[in-house]
Enzyme design. Structure first.
Site, PDB file in Angstrom:
ATOM      1  N   GLU A 361      -0.372   3.449 -11.511  1.00  0.00           N
ATOM      2  CA  GLU A 361      -0.170   2.095 -10.986  1.00  0.00           C
ATOM      3  C   GLU A 361      -0.516   1.080 -12.070  1.00  0.00           C
ATOM      4  O   GLU A 361      -1.444   1.268 -12.847  1.00  0.00           O
ATOM      5  CB  GLU A 361      -1.068   1.921  -9.746  1.00  0.00           C
ATOM      6  CG  GLU A 361      -1.404   0.501  -9.328  1.00  0.00           C
ATOM      7  CD  GLU A 361      -0.181  -0.295  -8.863  1.00  0.00           C
ATOM      8  OE1 GLU A 361       0.667   0.254  -8.141  1.00  0.00           O
ATOM      9  OE2 GLU A 361      -0.086  -1.472  -9.252  1.00  0.00           O
ATOM     10  N   CYS A 446      12.350   0.074  -1.590  1.00  0.00           N
ATOM     11  CA  CYS A 446      12.475  -1.134  -0.769  1.00  0.00           C
ATOM     12  C   CYS A 446      13.745  -1.905  -1.124  1.00  0.00           C
ATOM     13  O   CYS A 446      13.965  -3.005  -0.641  1.00  0.00           O
ATOM     14  CB  CYS A 446      11.237  -2.018  -0.933  1.00  0.00           C
ATOM     15  SG  CYS A 446      10.914  -2.489  -2.627  1.00  0.00           S
TER      16      CYS A 446
HETATM   17  N1  SAH Z   1       2.958   3.217  -2.872  1.00  0.00           N
HETATM   18  C1  SAH Z   1       2.141   2.064  -2.637  1.00  0.00           C
HETATM   19  C2  SAH Z   1       2.586   0.805  -3.362  1.00  0.00           C
HETATM   20  C3  SAH Z   1       4.056   0.520  -3.396  1.00  0.00           C
HETATM   21  S1  SAH Z   1       4.464  -1.095  -3.957  1.00  0.00           S
HETATM   22  C4  SAH Z   1       2.026   1.801  -1.138  1.00  0.00           C
HETATM   23  O1  SAH Z   1       2.841   2.291  -0.382  1.00  0.00           O
HETATM   24  O2  SAH Z   1       1.105   1.112  -0.739  1.00  0.00           O
HETATM   25  C5  SAH Z   1       4.891  -0.849  -5.643  1.00  0.00           C
HETATM   26  C6  SAH Z   1       3.701  -0.779  -6.554  1.00  0.00           C
HETATM   27  O3  SAH Z   1       4.180  -0.595  -7.887  1.00  0.00           O
HETATM   28  C7  SAH Z   1       2.842  -2.028  -6.595  1.00  0.00           C
HETATM   29  O4  SAH Z   1       1.517  -1.666  -6.334  1.00  0.00           O
HETATM   30  C8  SAH Z   1       3.006  -2.561  -8.031  1.00  0.00           C
HETATM   31  O5  SAH Z   1       1.829  -3.144  -8.525  1.00  0.00           O
HETATM   32  C9  SAH Z   1       3.333  -1.313  -8.787  1.00  0.00           C
HETATM   33  N2  SAH Z   1       4.108  -1.456 -10.042  1.00  0.00           N
HETATM   34  C10 SAH Z   1       5.021  -2.386 -10.366  1.00  0.00           C
HETATM   35  N3  SAH Z   1       5.582  -2.131 -11.557  1.00  0.00           N
HETATM   36  C11 SAH Z   1       5.000  -0.981 -12.018  1.00  0.00           C
HETATM   37  C12 SAH Z   1       5.168  -0.196 -13.200  1.00  0.00           C
HETATM   38  N4  SAH Z   1       6.052  -0.538 -14.153  1.00  0.00           N
HETATM   39  N5  SAH Z   1       4.426   0.913 -13.330  1.00  0.00           N
HETATM   40  C13 SAH Z   1       3.535   1.280 -12.363  1.00  0.00           C
HETATM   41  N6  SAH Z   1       3.332   0.566 -11.238  1.00  0.00           N
HETATM   42  C14 SAH Z   1       4.056  -0.550 -11.059  1.00  0.00           C
END
Ligand code: SAH
Length: 520
Positions: A361, A446
């Site tokens: 993350e 999403c």
């Molecule tokens: N699976 C989690 C979060 C999904 S939302 C849940 O269901 O609660 C998508 C997540 O991806 C967010 O927390 C965002 O901070 C993270 N994110 C965005 N770009 C990213 C990247 N390039 N690498 C890793 N994480 C990323």
């Protein structure tokens, strides 16, 4: 009908047209055709016959304003919320829930076929029915109400009118919990009584900016956080009233009233002195109760602070994660990567039935939360890494492939789960996933347009699309989540995929230039 204009391929601004709504656009708007030209009409429902006024006309399509419903569609219903049309939150409250679910199912299906280039019949044969809500109201566990003043200077709470900064007063949003209204009434009444000013975006003056309310649906615990402009410009700044700092005039009285709301366990302020669209400030002070609320999800306990990311529709999150777990098909021994893991909700839900799970993350605070959440739930087979998935994964791969890693299993995991933001996975991330050759890939998305693009890349790299299941996380909006299962069928690496990706980027350029309606 302005026939003479039709030949030129354009309508004139303010021209009135009568049209039958025969399709639904990407965001839920109605689409009608006049001599082959598509009219996009917000708030028109498929099956309606409407009178609409042209607002903006382009070469092949135009945007029009719904003036009058001449014959209502059988799928049209009265919106429950009196300000559904003005508020930017819900786009399709006037469409029956059943029709809405069909729209979302079709949207995912059509994007996979049109953008992903998959065979329509095949996609139909593997698509599972959308998971809808039994009761699609009051589902949100989090609300952020902006506070402002009306013309007479009275404090109001409500929502921004679509894409603007003027507040439409409403204290009972139908997709939020009933406690929201009670809490807002207490705050507004207190502001009137103690002459507490509302923040004014134009001048930068005034104290109260937003009220954040969160509720743990399983625990029943409620949190209120008042976001305040507490800078030097504020006359209250620096006043200290013995017990603690007084951030809000009459603070003790406000707390007394708020703590009586059933379920209240946390009252705080967040300081935000910046002239910005960002709602929360980073500095949080607990005024009463705990700094966090607790909630359980899939049998796991999570602590949520005012700043934590936490899925907003717990009932549907449970279904979505349940589906992801089913598609991951774990027996207890598997190595699993969960990319874009947030605070580790999916990662930890899978840890119970996996050998080892790895979460990646980008946000450091979320990774800290994820580690804490693992500890709190006694989970020891989870490793969390902070960074971009497209950087962390390739680095890990290079290192492990070079014989430099302690955990060889992680190099060729059984399952990779991804849950990226709307822009989908970075190509470097997809490329590395293909190199790692997991048996299964579970893609939680999403945005079905970027999902479709990424599915094409993964399938050209040796995977087969096995199952797709949409999930309605945000009833009354045009959004839809999906969960997809891919299985490895060959060792073929994605030779052609860089080229493909270029093609997709071209597609997005065209889409942007056309105003985002290309996949309507
Ligand atoms: N699976 C989690 C979060 C999904 S939302 C849940 O269901 O609660 C998508 C997540 O991806 C967010 O927390 C965002 O901070 C993270 N994110 C965005 N770009 C990213 C990247 N390039 N690498 C890793 N994480 C990323």
């Amino acid at each position: 009908m302005g026939k003479e204009k039709l030949g030129s391929g354009r309508f004139q601004k303010d021209e009135m047209l009568e049209v039958e709504i025969t399709d639904i656009g990407n965001d839920g708007e109605g689409i009608g055709k006049v001599d082959g030209y598509a009219l996009f009409i917000k708030d028109a429902v498929i099956g309606d016959r409407v009178r609409a006024k042209i607002m903006k006309s382009k070469k092949n399509y135009a945007y029009a304003h719904l003036e009058e419903v001449l014959e209502p569609s059988p799928f049209r219903q009265q919106a429950r919320c009196p300000i559904a049309r003005q508020c930017g939150g819900c786009q399709i409250q006037n469409m029956t829930y059943e029709r809405q679910l069909k729209f979302k199912q079709d949207k995912v299906r059509n994007n996979i076929v049109r953008i992903g280039g998959f065979d329509g019949e095949y996609v139909d044969s593997i698509m599972e029915p959308i998971m809808g809500m039994d009761d699609p109201w009051r589902y949100r566990n989090k609300a952020q109400y902006p506070i402002g003043a009306d013309r007479e200077g009275n404090p109001v709470a409500g929502f921004y009118a679509g894409r603007t900064h003027s507040i439409i007063p409403v204290s009972d949003c139908r997709i939020g919990v009933v406690e929201n209204e009670m809490i807002l009434e207490i705050v507004l009444e207190h502001m009137r009584q103690f002459h507490v000013s509302a923040y004014n975006e134009g001048t930068g003056h005034g104290l109260v900016r937003h009220v954040l309310i969160r509720k743990g649906f399983e625990s029943g615990q409620i949190m209120v956080c008042l976001v305040i402009n507490y800078g030097k410009r504020n006359p209250n700044s620096g006043r200290d009233f013995g017990k603690g700092r007084e951030y809000i005039p009459g603070q003790e009285r406000l707390i007394e009233k708020l703590e009586k709301v059933p379920g209240m366990t946390s009252i705080s302020v967040s300081i935000n002195n910046e002239n910005t669209n960002v709602i929360m400030g980073t500095e949080i002070h607990t005024l009463w109760g705990e700094p966090v609320i607790r909630d359980t999800l899939n049998g796991l306990e999570f602590e949520i602070s005012p700043l934590s990311f936490y899925q907003v529709n717990p009932a549907q999150t449970k279904k979505l994660y349940g589906q992801a777990i089913k598609y991951a098909d774990l027996s207890g021994k598997e190595t699993v990567w969960d990319l874009y893991c947030g605070i580790g909700t999916i990662t930890l839900s899978m840890a119970k039935t996996a050998g080892h799970v790895y979460g990646v993350e980008i946000i450091p605070e979320a990774i800290e939360d994820a580690k804490e959440n693992a500890k709190r739930n006694g989970i020891e087979n989870a490793t969390f890494m902070c960074g971009k998935a497209e950087v962390v994964l390739p680095e890990f791969y290079e290192k492990a492939a070079g014989g430099d890693a302690s955990d060889k299993d992680a190099l060729h995991p059984d399952v990779i789960v991804v849950d990226p933001p709307r822009k989908g996975c970075d190509s470097k991330c997809l490329e590395t996933m293909l190199k790692m050759q997991p048996e299964r890939i579970v893609y939680v998305s999403c945005d079905s347009a970027t999902l479709a693009r990424d599915l094409r890349i993964l399938c050209d790299g040796g995977y087969k699309l096995k199952a797709v299941r949409p999930c309605d996380m945000f009833p009354w909006s045009g959004h839809v989540e999906s969960c997809v299962r891919l299985e490895r069928v060959s060792n073929r690496k994605a030779d052609s995929y860089v080229k493909l990706n270029v093609k997709m980027e071209e597609y997005y350029r065209i889409k942007d230039a056309e105003g985002g309606e290309a996949d309507g």
